[in-house]
Design a protein around this motif. Sequence first.
Motif, PDB file in Angstrom:
ATOM      1  N   TYR A 211     -22.623   6.922   5.608  1.00  0.00           N
ATOM      2  CA  TYR A 211     -23.781   7.787   5.336  1.00  0.00           C
ATOM      3  C   TYR A 211     -24.218   7.667   3.860  1.00  0.00           C
ATOM      4  O   TYR A 211     -23.383   7.707   2.952  1.00  0.00           O
ATOM      5  CB  TYR A 211     -23.422   9.244   5.641  1.00  0.00           C
TER       6      TYR A 211
ATOM      7  N   LEU B 148     -14.868  10.512  16.537  1.00  0.00           N
ATOM      8  CA  LEU B 148     -14.895  10.389  15.067  1.00  0.00           C
ATOM      9  C   LEU B 148     -13.993  11.502  14.550  1.00  0.00           C
ATOM     10  O   LEU B 148     -14.333  12.692  14.639  1.00  0.00           O
ATOM     11  CB  LEU B 148     -16.318  10.555  14.496  1.00  0.00           C
TER      12      LEU B 148
ATOM     13  N   LEU C 182     -21.948  10.155  17.780  1.00  0.00           N
ATOM     14  CA  LEU C 182     -22.102   8.798  18.320  1.00  0.00           C
ATOM     15  C   LEU C 182     -21.778   8.830  19.813  1.00  0.00           C
ATOM     16  O   LEU C 182     -20.801   9.464  20.232  1.00  0.00           O
ATOM     17  CB  LEU C 182     -21.142   7.831  17.621  1.00  0.00           C
TER      18      LEU C 182
ATOM     19  N   LEU D  28     -27.140   6.974  18.400  1.00  0.00           N
ATOM     20  CA  LEU D  28     -26.961   8.196  17.609  1.00  0.00           C
ATOM     21  C   LEU D  28     -27.757   9.295  18.283  1.00  0.00           C
ATOM     22  O   LEU D  28     -28.959   9.142  18.536  1.00  0.00           O
ATOM     23  CB  LEU D  28     -27.446   8.012  16.167  1.00  0.00           C
TER      24      LEU D  28
ATOM     25  N   LEU E  90     -18.519   5.052  10.657  1.00  0.00           N
ATOM     26  CA  LEU E  90     -19.894   5.475  10.387  1.00  0.00           C
ATOM     27  C   LEU E  90     -20.040   5.716   8.876  1.00  0.00           C
ATOM     28  O   LEU E  90     -19.223   6.436   8.306  1.00  0.00           O
ATOM     29  CB  LEU E  90     -20.235   6.745  11.175  1.00  0.00           C
TER      30      LEU E  90
ATOM     31  N   VAL F 233     -27.642   6.536   8.227  1.00  0.00           N
ATOM     32  CA  VAL F 233     -26.285   6.211   8.670  1.00  0.00           C
ATOM     33  C   VAL F 233     -26.281   4.819   9.300  1.00  0.00           C
ATOM     34  O   VAL F 233     -27.297   4.348   9.815  1.00  0.00           O
ATOM     35  CB  VAL F 233     -25.744   7.240   9.685  1.00  0.00           C
ATOM     36  N   GLU F 234     -25.153   4.163   9.218  1.00  0.00           N
ATOM     37  CA  GLU F 234     -24.912   2.890   9.902  1.00  0.00           C
ATOM     38  C   GLU F 234     -23.546   2.966  10.584  1.00  0.00           C
ATOM     39  O   GLU F 234     -22.629   3.616  10.055  1.00  0.00           O
ATOM     40  CB  GLU F 234     -24.940   1.727   8.910  1.00  0.00           C
ATOM     41  N   TRP F 235     -23.421   2.335  11.735  1.00  0.00           N
ATOM     42  CA  TRP F 235     -22.150   2.424  12.462  1.00  0.00           C
ATOM     43  C   TRP F 235     -21.683   1.069  12.973  1.00  0.00           C
ATOM     44  O   TRP F 235     -22.463   0.133  13.124  1.00  0.00           O
ATOM     45  CB  TRP F 235     -22.253   3.419  13.621  1.00  0.00           C
TER      46      TRP F 235
END
Length: 470
Positions: A466, A355, A437, A396, A464, A381-383
């Motif tokens: 947030y 990242l 990650l 994560l 990612l 968070v979502e990735w």
Amino acid sequence: MAAPDLFGILDVVKKLTPPADMGTAHVDGFSWARNGLSYGDSTKLTADDWNRIIANLRVVLIASGVDLATLDPADPALLQTVLQLYLGAAVTDILSGVDVGGYGMMAKAIYDANNDGLIDIDHGGTGASSLVDAADNLSAMSTDMASGATTDLGDATGINVRITGTDAISSFGSAPNGAIRRLTFAAALTLTHNATSMILIGGADLATEAGDTAWVQSLGSGNWRMLGFFRASGAPLSSILRQGSNPLPTAEGDIRWDTDDNVIVVGDGAGQKLFLAAPAGLVAGDLLYATGPKVLARVPKGTARRTLRMNAAATAPEYGGGNGLPDAVLEDQKASGVSGGSSAPGNGAWAVHILNTKVRDPYNLMALASNVFTPANDGQVEWQVVGYGTELQVRLFDVTAGAEVGIGMGAGGNTSPDTGCIAVGGAMVIGGHAYRLEWRTSHTHANGLGLAFGFGSIEVYARLKYWGDA
């Protein structure tokens, strides 16, 4: 020939001359008839007796200052004239120093102390020669009266009274029944209501302010009624509003006070308009919401980037995160034509995913260094991570706590022919903790972390997002 003396007042007489047409009732040595037209109906009075009476009368007249030499002995109204002069002289004696000039000036002597032809106010007149001046004189300003428990308006020197001081007033003293006083209050004080002796508008105590005015009327026996009260500010008296526990006026402009909810209700034709009390602590930026038909509550203004939402119990609005645009976005970016890299590091073990770029962070809530990110606040968070020619799983990892905190949905890519895949997931994060990650697979592929397109734009292999809660 000397004029006949009808009564003998002007001179001592031996014989009286009767008035005209009274001769038949006259006898020398006696008076003319007083009770009839004949001798038999007359009261007999000898000349000596009559002369004695007249002599005494002359003494009284002369002592009172009557000038007998100015009188006509033959005047039929002599006795009337004598009495008028006597009364005028008597009044002159009573009112020492006043020149009345005769009975015709007696009223003047009593009521015109200044001898200017105008009846004085102190003697029941107006002291004026026109209606306007008379009205002005009768509306004279009293000397100031200091407030006290009993402020006796009966002692006022005019009907317009300025009341000074701040002492509460519970009585206006005594004045004749019907007497009017116009009051001006120089300072704030309290008028104490009494249903008998101090009847105030609204039937309750009344707090005055400087410059307020009032009309009051005496009911006699020390009792007073307030006829009107006017605020210097022009504001209405709240006490004059009609009150009730649930007033619902419909007449246009009819105003009521809802004593249960502390609300003003105004009639608006068939319905009502409500004027609700503002909640305590209200400041700029706050929002209001209804907790009942007549009750407002306050939502404190939210901080930057927070969104308005309904609380978990669905009972009130609140500000929070997790809605709308993400607060921060991180990506794995490479130049056009550069692939995501080989899957060898993650073949059979967890490896750190790259990242390297902050795409969005308008509130500076995310730190990023060496593929490790640190959020400023708790949040979520979502990735999304790209794979190629191999299966892929992403998690994560909380570096600060040394533990896995969330694992995403795995994805599978084939070989021969090669196909791509995207692994997705999400987890909650703690403000101030460091995260990264990590990924793993069971195959090694030269472009296992993403195939480059080389179209001239950057290549993106991981993203990612947030959202902070505060």
